[in-house]
Write a protein that holds these residues in place. Structure first.
Motif, mmCIF file in Angstrom:
data_model
loop_
_atom_site.group_PDB
_atom_site.id
_atom_site.type_symbol
_atom_site.label_atom_id
_atom_site.label_comp_id
_atom_site.label_asym_id
_atom_site.label_seq_id
_atom_site.Cartn_x
_atom_site.Cartn_y
_atom_site.Cartn_z
ATOM 1 N N ALA A 50 0.836 -1.196 0.000
ATOM 2 C CA ALA A 50 0.000 0.000 0.000
ATOM 3 C C ALA A 50 0.872 1.249 0.000
ATOM 4 O O ALA A 50 2.074 1.184 0.285
ATOM 5 N N VAL A 51 0.228 2.367 -0.302
ATOM 6 C CA VAL A 51 0.877 3.675 -0.213
ATOM 7 C C VAL A 51 -0.027 4.593 0.599
ATOM 8 O O VAL A 51 -1.228 4.356 0.733
ATOM 9 N N ILE A 52 0.577 5.641 1.159
ATOM 10 C CA ILE A 52 -0.176 6.661 1.893
ATOM 11 C C ILE A 52 0.263 8.036 1.412
ATOM 12 O O ILE A 52 1.325 8.180 0.797
ATOM 13 N N ASN A 53 -0.563 9.018 1.731
ATOM 14 C CA ASN A 53 -0.225 10.403 1.443
ATOM 15 C C ASN A 53 0.442 10.975 2.690
ATOM 16 O O ASN A 53 -0.163 11.019 3.757
ATOM 17 N N PHE A 54 1.691 11.396 2.544
ATOM 18 C CA PHE A 54 2.425 12.006 3.654
ATOM 19 C C PHE A 54 2.848 13.407 3.228
ATOM 20 O O PHE A 54 3.731 13.556 2.395
ATOM 21 N N ARG A 55 2.140 14.406 3.744
ATOM 22 C CA ARG A 55 2.439 15.809 3.441
ATOM 23 C C ARG A 55 2.486 16.072 1.938
ATOM 24 O O ARG A 55 3.385 16.704 1.418
ATOM 25 N N GLY A 56 1.508 15.507 1.219
ATOM 26 C CA GLY A 56 1.405 15.726 -0.213
ATOM 27 C C GLY A 56 2.266 14.813 -1.070
ATOM 28 O O GLY A 56 2.259 14.922 -2.294
ATOM 29 N N ARG A 57 3.005 13.912 -0.446
ATOM 30 C CA ARG A 57 3.838 12.947 -1.176
ATOM 31 C C ARG A 57 3.281 11.550 -0.994
ATOM 32 O O ARG A 57 2.818 11.199 0.089
ATOM 33 N N VAL A 58 3.348 10.762 -2.038
ATOM 34 C CA VAL A 58 2.936 9.367 -1.961
ATOM 35 C C VAL A 58 4.146 8.553 -1.506
ATOM 36 O O VAL A 58 5.211 8.624 -2.126
ATOM 37 N N ILE A 59 3.984 7.832 -0.396
ATOM 38 C CA ILE A 59 5.097 7.020 0.119
ATOM 39 C C ILE A 59 4.615 5.586 0.349
ATOM 40 O O ILE A 59 3.435 5.359 0.635
#
Length: 164
Positions: A50-59
């Motif tokens: 999976a990926v998440i949104n971290f401060r506008g970045r996909v990580i």
């Protein structure tokens, strides 16, 4: 974690995975987040599925429980995501790590650490940098480089994360 072996003491963030206490070098940690919405990535290795949104970045969102064969766990009120910056292939990379509970930043002493035993371990010894004894219990210091290289690239991608 070479920091524990290279200096007398190292500051670490301690956290739980399925009742076991783990530690990451505090200098790697960028932020501890409440659980956030995630997006599954079809075809990705389950370890980084999976990926998440971290401060506008996909990580990427990695689950160390799967690397250690502990199985998935239900999200609870104590669940957190620890965002770290780890060097992958010469590139500083932000990665989210699932944690069942985050405890504290504390100091571990090198004299209290020892390599994992070669027999009797339920986990792969090459995924562990060392075990550190504190207050009569062991804290597991994972070898992130080995874990990400071995588990993250399980689908045959050229890099540790096959997210495309």
């Amino acid at each position: 974690m070479s920091g524990i072996q290279a200096t007398k003491t190292t500051e670490v963030l301690t956290f739980d995975l399925r009742g076991e206490t783990f530690a990451l070098e505090a200098g790697l940690v960028r932020e501890v987040l409440d659980v956030t919405p995630e997006t599954a990535v079809p075809g990705a290795a389950p370890f980084v599925g999976a990926v998440i949104n971290f401060r506008g970045r996909v990580i990427p969102l990695a689950d160390l429980r799967l690397a250690f064969g502990l199985g998935r766990a239900e999200t609870t009120i104590d669940s957190r995501i620890v965002v770290i910056e780890h060097d992958l292939g010469g590139e500083p990379t932000l990665i989210g790590l699932r944690a069942d509970k985050v405890h504290e930043v504390t100091t571990l002493n090198r004299v209290d650490s020892e390599p994992p035993p070669s027999v009797g371990m339920r986990w792969r010894p090459d995924f562990i940098c060392c075990l550190v004894k504190r207050n009569g219990e062991f804290i597991v210091v994972p070898d992130l480089e080995q874990i990400f290289t071995t588990r993250g690239g399980a689908t045959g991608a050229s890099g540790p994360f096959n997210l495309s």
